[in-house]
Structures are given as C-alpha cells and as structure tokens.
Write a protein that holds these residues in place. Structure first.
Motif, mmCIF file in Angstrom:
data_model
loop_
_atom_site.group_PDB
_atom_site.id
_atom_site.type_symbol
_atom_site.label_atom_id
_atom_site.label_comp_id
_atom_site.label_asym_id
_atom_site.label_seq_id
_atom_site.Cartn_x
_atom_site.Cartn_y
_atom_site.Cartn_z
ATOM 1 N N ASP A 111 49.468 25.282 28.402
ATOM 2 C CA ASP A 111 48.896 26.175 29.411
ATOM 3 C C ASP A 111 48.019 25.434 30.416
ATOM 4 N N GLN A 112 47.345 24.384 29.967
ATOM 5 C CA GLN A 112 46.458 23.664 30.889
ATOM 6 C C GLN A 112 47.216 23.001 32.036
ATOM 7 N N PHE A 113 48.536 22.872 31.897
ATOM 8 C CA PHE A 113 49.345 22.261 32.940
ATOM 9 C C PHE A 113 50.132 23.310 33.736
ATOM 10 N N GLY A 114 49.850 24.580 33.473
ATOM 11 C CA GLY A 114 50.595 25.660 34.118
ATOM 12 C C GLY A 114 50.272 25.804 35.592
ATOM 13 N N LYS A 115 51.166 26.499 36.302
ATOM 14 C CA LYS A 115 51.001 26.704 37.737
ATOM 15 C C LYS A 115 51.043 28.187 38.097
ATOM 16 N N THR A 116 51.058 29.054 37.085
ATOM 17 C CA THR A 116 51.147 30.491 37.328
ATOM 18 C C THR A 116 49.771 31.126 37.142
ATOM 19 N N LYS A 117 49.277 31.774 38.191
ATOM 20 C CA LYS A 117 47.980 32.460 38.126
ATOM 21 C C LYS A 117 48.146 33.718 37.266
ATOM 22 N N VAL A 118 47.331 33.811 36.228
ATOM 23 C CA VAL A 118 47.365 34.993 35.365
ATOM 24 C C VAL A 118 45.977 35.615 35.406
ATOM 25 N N HIS A 119 45.873 36.765 36.072
ATOM 26 C CA HIS A 119 44.579 37.422 36.237
ATOM 27 C C HIS A 119 44.076 37.974 34.915
ATOM 28 N N LEU A 120 42.788 37.801 34.681
ATOM 29 C CA LEU A 120 42.143 38.340 33.491
ATOM 30 C C LEU A 120 41.847 39.816 33.722
ATOM 31 N N GLN A 121 41.666 40.572 32.636
ATOM 32 C CA GLN A 121 41.460 42.019 32.787
ATOM 33 C C GLN A 121 40.243 42.374 33.622
ATOM 34 N N GLY A 122 39.225 41.562 33.648
ATOM 35 C CA GLY A 122 38.032 41.848 34.432
ATOM 36 C C GLY A 122 38.143 41.471 35.907
ATOM 37 N N CYS A 123 39.206 40.796 36.280
ATOM 38 C CA CYS A 123 39.385 40.331 37.658
ATOM 39 C C CYS A 123 39.691 41.519 38.574
ATOM 40 N N ILE A 124 39.127 41.486 39.790
ATOM 41 C CA ILE A 124 39.371 42.582 40.741
ATOM 42 C C ILE A 124 40.830 42.619 41.191
ATOM 43 N N PHE A 125 41.566 41.520 40.993
ATOM 44 C CA PHE A 125 42.968 41.477 41.393
ATOM 45 C C PHE A 125 43.925 41.754 40.234
ATOM 46 N N GLY A 156 46.424 43.297 37.976
ATOM 47 C CA GLY A 156 47.411 44.333 38.217
ATOM 48 C C GLY A 156 47.948 44.380 39.625
ATOM 49 N N GLN A 157 47.519 43.461 40.473
ATOM 50 C CA GLN A 157 48.017 43.426 41.854
ATOM 51 C C GLN A 157 49.100 42.351 41.967
ATOM 52 N N PRO A 158 50.288 42.743 42.420
ATOM 53 C CA PRO A 158 51.364 41.752 42.529
ATOM 54 C C PRO A 158 51.089 40.666 43.562
ATOM 55 N N GLU A 159 50.389 41.019 44.652
ATOM 56 C CA GLU A 159 50.090 40.030 45.695
ATOM 57 C C GLU A 159 48.618 40.139 46.083
ATOM 58 N N PRO A 160 47.733 39.445 45.340
ATOM 59 C CA PRO A 160 46.306 39.536 45.649
ATOM 60 C C PRO A 160 45.989 38.994 47.038
ATOM 61 N N PRO A 161 45.033 39.628 47.740
ATOM 62 C CA PRO A 161 44.714 39.234 49.116
ATOM 63 C C PRO A 161 43.845 37.985 49.236
ATOM 64 N N ALA A 162 43.243 37.551 48.145
ATOM 65 C CA ALA A 162 42.335 36.402 48.210
ATOM 66 C C ALA A 162 42.412 35.613 46.903
ATOM 67 N N PRO A 163 41.928 34.365 46.920
ATOM 68 C CA PRO A 163 41.932 33.579 45.685
ATOM 69 C C PRO A 163 40.882 34.084 44.693
ATOM 70 N N CYS A 164 41.077 33.735 43.435
ATOM 71 C CA CYS A 164 40.106 34.096 42.397
ATOM 72 C C CYS A 164 40.016 32.929 41.412
ATOM 73 N N THR A 165 39.151 33.078 40.431
ATOM 74 C CA THR A 165 38.914 31.991 39.475
ATOM 75 C C THR A 165 39.720 32.137 38.184
ATOM 76 N N CYS A 166 40.672 33.061 38.164
ATOM 77 C CA CYS A 166 41.480 33.252 36.958
ATOM 78 C C CYS A 166 42.294 31.983 36.666
ATOM 79 N N PRO A 167 42.604 31.778 35.385
ATOM 80 C CA PRO A 167 43.264 30.521 34.987
ATOM 81 C C PRO A 167 44.733 30.459 35.397
ATOM 82 N N LEU A 168 45.199 29.228 35.493
ATOM 83 C CA LEU A 168 46.620 28.977 35.666
ATOM 84 C C LEU A 168 47.218 28.809 34.275
ATOM 85 N N ARG A 169 48.395 29.346 34.088
ATOM 86 C CA ARG A 169 49.072 29.287 32.795
ATOM 87 C C ARG A 169 50.529 28.898 33.005
#
Length: 171
Positions: free
Chosen positions: A67-81, A83-96
């Motif tokens: 997972d540490q080498f992943g390139k897919t942004k996976v939003h955490l449940q607390g993230c404002i984005f 459940g959004q397929p195309e978030p409007p801004a970057p966030c700090t959620c991990p790449l997986r």
C-alpha cells in the motif's frame, strides 16, 4: 502494436531471430517480478520466512506493505471528500494500491506459487482470507469514491419453468 507486423512477416511473437530464444510475455515477466518481490519480502522478515512456512497472514502482510507504493487516493471516512467520485480539491488521505492491481497481483502470485513447486491445496494466495481481504478492499475503495457496490442477484426460476423440460421442442 508490433505483434501484427510480426504475424504479417511470419515471425513468432517474442522470438529472437538471432538466437532463437523466446522472450517471455509481458504477463510472464510481471509474474516473475512479482514472485521475486514476494520472495524478497519473505527474506526481509525477522526472522526470515521460508516458502513452506508461508501462509495467508504473510500474504496479507505483503499486500498491506505494498500500500505504501500505491497511487490510488482512498478517502478516509472523516474526509470531506469521502464518497465523492471527483473531489474538487486535494486532501491528505492516503494513497493505496488499487483493488484491481491487488486482484491481478494475487492471480499472478497464485499461479507462480504452483509453478514453483507449491501445492494447490496449500496455496496461501488462494485462501479464503485473501478473497475476503480483496472483497473488503474493493468495497472500501468503491465507497470512498462514491461508487455503489452492486451485488449480483441470483436469477429466480419460476415454478412453471422449473417443471418444464429443458430440451427444446422441434415441432
């Protein structure tokens, strides 16, 4: 792209005309790299793990390690984005690692295990724990991107149809 050219010229794909050696396919090359990476992962454990000692828990540890080498942004449940397929801004959620990549990896490693002397009955890549993990990753990533997971519905057979013969009539 060149495959059509090779076939048109009558040469076999992956064969070196000078030596006659067959170059492995992209799949076979990737399978070998994956197998070597997994072997290195086992050797780097403390204490090192031999292949006969390997079980599904080691495979799960390997998948989590990747997972540490992943390139897919996976939003955490607390993230404002979340459940959004195309978030409007970057966030700090991990790449997986993406679910599809993990699923393909497990398929290649499952085959490589047996090609390298492992028995199909003892294949740690084919265990139920791995299938459950992959299913959970798929569902989690789908929810994080706002994609509903559709479960396949079993087809119901009408009682009238189930009583009729399945043989076609040629009258």
């Amino acid at each position: 792209m060149d495959r059509g050219k090779e076939l048109a010229e009558g040469s076999s794909p992956g064969a070196d005309p000078a030596t006659g050696a067959v170059t492995p396919s992209r799949y076979e090359s990737q399978k070998r790299r994956d197998w070597n990476t997994f072997g290195q992962f086992l050797r780097n454990q403390r204490p090192p793990i031999s292949l006969p000692q390997c079980n599904s828990n080691h495979v799960l540890d390997f998948l989590r390690y990747l997972d540490q080498f992943g390139k897919t942004k996976v939003h955490l449940q607390g993230c404002i984005f979340y459940g959004q397929p195309e978030p409007p801004a970057p966030c700090t959620c991990p790449l997986r690692q993406a679910w599809g990549s993990l699923d393909a990896l497990i398929g290649r490693l499952r085959a490589a295990y047996e090609e390298n002397g492992g028995s199909s009955e003892m294949n740690p890549f084919a265990s139920g724990a791995i299938r459950i993990y992959l299913k959970e990753v798929k569902e989690c990533q789908a929810k994080a991107r706002g994609i509903p997971c559709k479960k396949k519905k079993k087809k119901l057979i009408d009682s009238d149809e189930s009583n009729s013969s399945s043989m076609p009539s040629f009258s």
